[in-house]
Design a protein around this motif. Sequence first.
Motif, PDB file in Angstrom:
ATOM      1  N   ALA A   1       0.842  -1.207   0.000  1.00  0.00           N
ATOM      2  CA  ALA A   1       0.000   0.000   0.000  1.00  0.00           C
ATOM      3  C   ALA A   1       0.870   1.247   0.000  1.00  0.00           C
ATOM      4  N   ARG A   2       1.950   1.182   0.734  1.00  0.00           N
ATOM      5  CA  ARG A   2       2.881   2.318   0.793  1.00  0.00           C
ATOM      6  C   ARG A   2       3.481   2.579  -0.585  1.00  0.00           C
TER       7      ARG A   2
ATOM      8  N   VAL B   1       1.084   4.708  -2.574  1.00  0.00           N
ATOM      9  CA  VAL B   1       1.032   6.094  -2.113  1.00  0.00           C
ATOM     10  C   VAL B   1       2.280   6.859  -2.562  1.00  0.00           C
TER      11      VAL B   1
ATOM     12  N   SER C   1       2.117   7.590  -6.185  1.00  0.00           N
ATOM     13  CA  SER C   1       1.185   8.685  -6.457  1.00  0.00           C
ATOM     14  C   SER C   1       1.812  10.030  -6.105  1.00  0.00           C
TER      15      SER C   1
ATOM     16  N   PHE D   1     -10.626   8.565  -2.193  1.00  0.00           N
ATOM     17  CA  PHE D   1      -9.672   7.985  -1.243  1.00  0.00           C
ATOM     18  C   PHE D   1      -8.244   8.477  -1.450  1.00  0.00           C
ATOM     19  N   GLU D   2      -7.988   9.196  -2.521  1.00  0.00           N
ATOM     20  CA  GLU D   2      -6.619   9.607  -2.833  1.00  0.00           C
ATOM     21  C   GLU D   2      -5.976  10.397  -1.693  1.00  0.00           C
TER      22      GLU D   2
ATOM     23  N   THR E   1      -5.548   8.310   1.652  1.00  0.00           N
ATOM     24  CA  THR E   1      -4.428   7.369   1.710  1.00  0.00           C
ATOM     25  C   THR E   1      -3.125   8.077   2.040  1.00  0.00           C
TER      26      THR E   1
ATOM     27  N   GLY F   1      -3.286   8.926   5.672  1.00  0.00           N
ATOM     28  CA  GLY F   1      -3.125   7.677   6.432  1.00  0.00           C
ATOM     29  C   GLY F   1      -1.682   7.229   6.496  1.00  0.00           C
ATOM     30  N   LEU F   2      -0.972   7.311   5.367  1.00  0.00           N
ATOM     31  CA  LEU F   2       0.440   6.920   5.349  1.00  0.00           C
ATOM     32  C   LEU F   2       1.250   7.823   6.269  1.00  0.00           C
TER      33      LEU F   2
ATOM     34  N   THR G   1       0.485   7.095   9.879  1.00  0.00           N
ATOM     35  CA  THR G   1       1.116   5.833  10.275  1.00  0.00           C
ATOM     36  C   THR G   1       2.581   6.050  10.598  1.00  0.00           C
TER      37      THR G   1
END
Length: 134
Positions: A23-24, A27, A30, A112-113, A116, A119-120, A123
């Motif tokens: 997932a990272r 991101v 992107s 969700f862009e 995310t 969120g990263l 985290t």
Amino acid sequence: MPPELGREYLAGAVLLGAAPCTARVFVWSSLTRGDPACTLVQVAVNDIILLFAYAPTVAFLQGIGNIQAPYDTLILSVVLFVVVPLLAGYLTRRRLITSRGPGYFQRVLGKFENITIIGLLLTLIIIFSFQGES
């Protein structure tokens, strides 16, 4: 550092090092305006490799450090962190496209862009703040 604590750190380092966060990768790709198709292929290949090679690789690496991890724990890790998210993503995508169409699915992804990225970053902040004393 006591030897037992050192063994636990080594076990954790092997477990984390052998399982990159896919997932990272999405991101960061992107954020750097990378090629989404190329990123998707790389992550898909990585996940396929993880499905079959994670448990044997971690068992081998931990064996080098004289650490024994039960195979059922390693397989459970693969199921929880690779198979379940993969299935959830596939089923969600399939259901949204079937019920609402591809355009709706693309709009949902667009919403969700930013989440995310936040969120990263959250985290990373949480991980480093809990490890501040270490």
